[in-house]
Design a protein around this motif. Structure first.
Motif, mmCIF file in Angstrom:
data_model
loop_
_atom_site.group_PDB
_atom_site.id
_atom_site.type_symbol
_atom_site.label_atom_id
_atom_site.label_comp_id
_atom_site.label_asym_id
_atom_site.label_seq_id
_atom_site.Cartn_x
_atom_site.Cartn_y
_atom_site.Cartn_z
ATOM 1 N N PRO A 76 50.738 24.456 160.979
ATOM 2 C CA PRO A 76 49.506 25.056 160.446
ATOM 3 C C PRO A 76 48.819 25.999 161.435
ATOM 4 O O PRO A 76 48.219 26.984 161.035
ATOM 5 N N GLY A 77 48.920 25.715 162.707
ATOM 6 C CA GLY A 77 48.227 26.541 163.699
ATOM 7 C C GLY A 77 49.210 27.399 164.477
ATOM 8 O O GLY A 77 50.101 28.027 163.907
ATOM 9 N N LEU A 78 49.043 27.397 165.795
ATOM 10 C CA LEU A 78 49.884 28.221 166.662
ATOM 11 C C LEU A 78 51.256 27.560 166.836
ATOM 12 O O LEU A 78 51.345 26.422 167.281
ATOM 13 N N ASN A 79 52.298 28.289 166.546
ATOM 14 C CA ASN A 79 53.650 27.728 166.681
ATOM 15 C C ASN A 79 54.158 27.892 168.113
ATOM 16 O O ASN A 79 55.311 28.247 168.336
ATOM 17 N N ARG A 222 45.530 23.214 168.933
ATOM 18 C CA ARG A 222 45.895 24.607 168.654
ATOM 19 C C ARG A 222 47.087 24.666 167.688
ATOM 20 O O ARG A 222 47.154 25.515 166.817
ATOM 21 N N ILE A 223 48.025 23.753 167.883
ATOM 22 C CA ILE A 223 49.210 23.735 167.017
ATOM 23 C C ILE A 223 48.857 23.265 165.604
ATOM 24 O O ILE A 223 49.286 23.832 164.606
ATOM 25 N N VAL A 250 57.664 15.635 173.211
ATOM 26 C CA VAL A 250 57.811 15.188 171.811
ATOM 27 C C VAL A 250 56.495 15.307 171.023
ATOM 28 O O VAL A 250 56.500 15.160 169.802
ATOM 29 N N GLN A 251 55.400 15.569 171.729
ATOM 30 C CA GLN A 251 54.092 15.463 171.063
ATOM 31 C C GLN A 251 53.922 16.357 169.835
ATOM 32 O O GLN A 251 53.412 15.897 168.806
ATOM 33 N N PRO A 252 54.327 17.632 169.904
ATOM 34 C CA PRO A 252 54.101 18.461 168.714
ATOM 35 C C PRO A 252 54.808 17.891 167.489
ATOM 36 O O PRO A 252 54.244 17.906 166.377
#
Ligand code: FES
Ligand code: FES
Lengths: 823, 172
Positions: A76-79, A222-223, A250-252
């Motif tokens: 949804p946000g910054l890739n 941000r992501i 692994v967080q994103p």
């Protein structure tokens, strides 16, 4: 002072996380589970360099038990992410740049099913020839891996002083050498992973290791495209990091999957995936040319550094800055011409790693010093002294630095050491067969602490009296094994003469700690000390004032002590020290027994941090307050009932000290180290064995001797691996050494069991910065000491790490003694 | 998708009889960590190199990442959770020594180290340096540099030895 348990006496403090760790009861973030959780996995690139033509996830989505299949379209946000430069895609959209690049993430009801789902995904690629070396990446016409070019250069550095060109022309001797260092792997024992839990209030709880929870929170927000407050990051305890878990890993994926599925998602990388996707130490090529006068005084130094930074920026630029600063060593050199370049390639990912570029630089510079000394036919230690910077000289970047005696102190201490003295007259051991050679070498280093000038390096902390009557500190640091919590306990007990059971130490949870910077760059101890210096004054005065109001005793007749406030001079004798002593003398069975009772299995997520905190605090201490003696005035618990809760909270914010001069990356505080090493080389097999070492470290007062020794020993053995065995080998930009069976970190059989640590504790009078961190200094100077020792043993100048055994093999010219057969 | 073959598995784990319905090809490490929630046994390399997953199987140290459920059917398994002092809830002398000597930092290798030390001291109550090195070379530690671990093992050895002598004295 030689640092060991005996010398440390009463300061030998048992870690509060000891019992839970040795019983296996401590839950790491990768051990956590929830009943309704599902399992996340990531599909990574098949090629080191390719264009994605199509991604077909339909088959995977149709699988029973698969809850989500995400690609770049689902961000949804910054890739993108990256601490300094967010250029790493969460999911690649078009181009893949290394074998760890993520393309799809799935969540399924079992790890096996998640693996099946990955297998069912079809990705079509157009494969390119990978840029598998910095040469290939810098070659004219090489494709550009990133749009922001020019070329494949991430970053350039430069130090120019005087006129090196001219100075070289007048030098009597010049040494020219090129040094190569390996792609070292962090090899933390706990691979990346954790649990990602959306809660009813719509917040996301992230239980995953990092060295800076707030930075993770910022990047994840941000992501996801949500306010930072919607995310809570819990990030301790950690099974090792060494810089390797500072970037998101692994967080994103865990976060996006959990939000998509509305249920807890567990991620835990296999070792192979960890190797493939994770950071490594920058492999570097360092070309050095150093010229000196007839008298052996260095006149000119030319350096060209080429760092292989891999596919994405991460901290490649700051690492190169650090390397550039440190490739002059602690020497005064009038004419300097240094250039560094950090180059994008398709070779994995290079980033932050204990020593931060210092290890490579110091190996090269100290190598030069030994070669120059040999030309002069001079003792290499004496040669260093002649060229060392003076106490008041500026730092390597010509910046003002804090004046200390550290450098000359470590030089002298090592010079006196028995081990180094062996260098003068290494006695031939007649019992050894002739193909076994021994030698002794030494190296010296100054190593910057903190992030350096021009890089935001905030610090701070919170001290409060909480409503349970505990003295509570909160920092955004992390416990990844270094012993931070024990160090904080000692500092607080020293400061308030209280007992450890009076303390509550909160770290690693963005919901509960203020933003006080990261646990990186050997900074936590210094920062915590500086924060507590600032906070203790308002805290103490409030505590004593209220106690005075309650008791009628004038505040200046009161002091803090175990359990509460005491009349001055009537504190129970040496309370905190006695207590530590009890724990340290082996009479501690009862103490630890009691401690164990405090350990609870964590089952419910909501209470996780409380229970972790509970197992940290008050575990190792059980001061039984006997009937309160007459000097006792009021307990902390009683104090805490007075007034409003927030009146008991004190915050501070400041920045890590930097040089006043405008030099980006320039440090102000340095630690100093000298290392001697004795080796034995088998010239039939090329094997080098480290026999004996001595580390002398000048880093100010030793707060936590157990932790200090542990950090130097651990750093030293890690450096031993860097020197002799460790290299994450790549072929065509793919890892060949994919697990710990081929990537060789030292085992208990490979280490130097004689390892002495000498701590020099002096600091300038009135020093405002306190103890310096020692997390890195043990790992930066061993390599050149070993290679110098190898030279003494064999005559071979090693310029490449890990030391190539074939260079040390001399099968044909071993003169056999009579009666000795080569077996 | 066809269901994986499930079957009955029994073993004694930390002194308790366990019955599970699991595929016999499940690794012991997963039986312990996932099915029995005994997460003291760690997983790190999964190829038998690091020793983080070390447990005792019928008294012998084994890498639980390499043992399949069917291979330990009916055995007696001891994990770190099963190790304790003479009294319930107290530390075993080995664990105690690790705490006192700083034989751990991050602690992730520690359960495996402690188990291997137990096997070592059971076999060699007063181990030589060489025996310590052989006994623990299957356990990797990235944090401590092994210094604290060696000191802990020596101390635990001394403690266990004294305890044994005094126990013998009491008996005689
Ligand atoms: S996980 Fe079993 S030996 Fe490494
Ligand atoms: S204590 Fe961290 S791996 Fe051993």
């Amino acid at each position: 002072m030689l640092l060991n348990r005996k010398q440390s006496g009463k300061r030998w403090h048992l870690r509060p996380d000891g019992a839970p760790k040795v019983t296996g009861q401590l839950q790491y973030l990768t051990d956590m589970t929830l009943p309704d959780m599902i399992h996340g996995r990531v599909l990574r690139s098949e090629y080191p360099y390719a264009r994605i033509l199509s991604i077909d996830t339909s088959e995977a989505e149709a699988l029973e038990g698969v809850y989500a299949v995400l690609t770049s379209k689902d961000v949804p946000g910054l890739n993108r992410f990256g601490i300094a430069t967010p250029d790493q895609p969460v999911f690649c959209e078009d181009i893949v740049r290394y074998v760890g690049d993520a393309i799809v993430a799935v969540a399924a009801d079992s790890p096996e099913r998640a693996a099946l789902a990955l297998d069912a995904i079809r990705v079509e690629y157009e494969e390119f020839t990978p840029l598998n070396s910095t040469d290939a990446a810098l070659a004219p016409g090489a494709p550009e891996l990133h749009e922001h070019g020019p070329g494949n250069v991430l970053h350039r550095t430069e130090i120019k002083r005087g006129d090196a060109e001219q100075a070289f022309a007048t030098c009597d001797h010049i040494v020219t050498e090129t040094y190569y260092t390996p792609r070292q792997m962090h090899a933390y024992m706990e691979t990346e992973g954790g649990l990602f839990v959306p809660d009813e209030e719509g917040r996301l709880n992230v239980f995953a290791a990092t060295q800076h929870g707030y930075k993770d929170r910022m990047q994840l927000a941000r992501i996801i495209g949500c306010p930072e407050e919607d995310i809570r990051v819990v990030s301790s305890p950690i099974g090792g990091s060494f810089g390797g878990k500072d970037e998101l890993n692994v967080q994103p994926y865990g976060a996006l999957l959990a939000l998509r599925c509305g249920r807890p998602v567990k991620m835990h990388n296999s070792r192979k995936e960890s190797v493939r996707a994770g950071l490594k130490r920058h492999p570097m090529k360092i070309e050095m040319q150093t010229g000196m006068s007839r008298e052996g005084i260095i006149q000119a130094h030319r350096v060209r550094i080429t760092a292989d930074t891999g596919a994405y920026a991460t901290l490649g630029a700051p690492v190169l800055n650090f390397c550039t600063e440190h490739c002059l060593g602690p020497y005064a050199i009038p004419n300097v011409d240094v250039e560094g370049v950090s180059v994008y390639t398709n070779n994995g990912l290079s980033g932050e790693f204990r020593g931060f570029g210092g290890n490579q630089a110091i190996f090269a510079m100290e190598g030069q010093m030994d070669r120059l000394a040999a030309i002069m036919n001079m003792d290499p230690w004496e040669f260093r002294r002649r060229n060392m910077r003076e106490k008041n000289d500026p730092g390597p970047l010509n910046q003002r630095i804090l004046v200390t005696d550290g450098l000359s102190q470590v030089w002298e201490a090592l010079d006196r050491s028995e081990l180094w003295q062996k260098h003068q007259s290494s006695p031939a051991d007649p019992t050894l067969p002739p193909w076994i050679k021994r030698g002794v070498g030494a190296a010296i280093a100054m190593h910057g602490a903190g992030l350096g000038y021009g890089i935001p390096d905030p610090a701070g902390g919170r001290l409060s009296l909480n409503n349970e009557g505990k003295i509570e500190v909160a920092f955004s640091y992390e416990e990844f094994g270094q012993g931070l919590v024990a160090t904080l306990e000692i500092m607080l007990c020293d400061l308030f003469q209280c007992s450890t059971s009076d303390l509550s130490i909160i770290i690693g949870d963005t919901d509960r700690v203020p933003h006080s910077g990261s646990s990186t760059a050997s900074r936590s101890t210094t920062m915590a000390w500086m924060a507590l210096q600032r906070l203790q004054i308002p805290f103490r005065s409030r505590v004593l004032d209220v106690a005075s109001e309650m008791s009628g005793v004038p505040a200046d007749e009161l002091v803090t002590g175990p359990g509460g406030i005491w009349r001055k001079g009537q504190l129970p004798a040496e309370t905190s020290e006695v207590e530590t002593d009890v724990q340290g003398t082996g009479k501690s069975e009862k103490e630890v027994t009691l401690a164990l009772e405090g350990v609870k299995q964590t089952s419910a997520i909501g209470n996780e941090s409380d229970q972790t905190a509970e197992s940290y605090l008050g575990l190792s201490q059980h001061l039984v307050k006997e009937s309160v003696s007459s000097g006792f005035v009021v307990s902390y618990a009683e104090l805490a009932t007075q007034g409003e809760a927030d009146e008991w909270i004190f915050d501070t914010k400041f920045d890590y000290p930097t040089t006043p001069d405008n030099v980006v990356g320039g440090h102000y505080l340095y630690t100093y180290a000298a290392v001697a090493a004795e080796v034995e080389v088998n010239t039939l097999t090329g094997e080098t064995k480290l026999l004996d070492t001595r580390h002398v470290v000048a880093a100010g007062p030793v707060i936590n001797p157990m932790g200090y020794i542990g950090q130097i020993e651990g750093g030293s053995v890690m450096a031993l691996g860097f020197t002799l065995t460790e290299d994450a080998v790549m072929q065509d930009s793919r890892y060949v050494t994919t697990n710990l069976d081929t990537y060789m970190i030292p085992t208990i059989q490979d280490i130097h069991t004689n390892l002495e640590v000498e701590a020099i504790e002096d600091l300038p009078e009135g020093d405002a910065f306190g103890p310096r961190g020692i997390g890195e200094i043990g790992s930066v100077a061993l390599a050149p000491a070993i290679t110098a020792a190898i030279h003494q043993a064999t005559g071979v100048w090693v310029n490449r790490l890990p030391v190539p055994r074939e260079q040390l093999v001399r099968p044909l010219n071993v003169p056999l003694q009579e009666g000795v057969s080569p077996s | 998708m066809s269901k994986p073959l499930e079957s009955h598995w029994t073993a004694v784990v930390n002194g308790e009889q366990k019955h599970l319905e699991i595929a016999q090809t499940t690794r012991l490490v997963d039986v312990l960590r996932t099915h029995l929630q005994l997460t003291g046994t760690k997983v790190s390399c999964e190829v038998g190199r690091c020793g983080a997953c070390m447990v005792l199987m019928d008294g012998e140290p084994v890498n639980s990442c390499l043992i399949m459920a069917y291979q330990c059917e009916g055995s007696d398994i001891m994990t770190i959770e099963g190790l304790q002092g003479d009294e319930k809830g107290t530390l075993h002398p080995i664990q105690q020594a690790f705490v006192e000597e700083g034989g751990f930092q991050c602690g992730y290798c520690t359960p495996g180290m402690v188990i291997s030390t137990k096997a070592l001291l059971d076999a060699h109550p007063e181990p030589s340096q060489e025996q310590i090195e052989t006994g623990l070379c299957g356990n990797l530690c990235r944090c401590t540099g092994y210094g604290g671990i060696i000191r802990a093992v020596r101390k635990a050895g001394e403690r266990c030895a004294t305890k044994e002598t005094s126990a013998q004295e009491t008996v005689s």
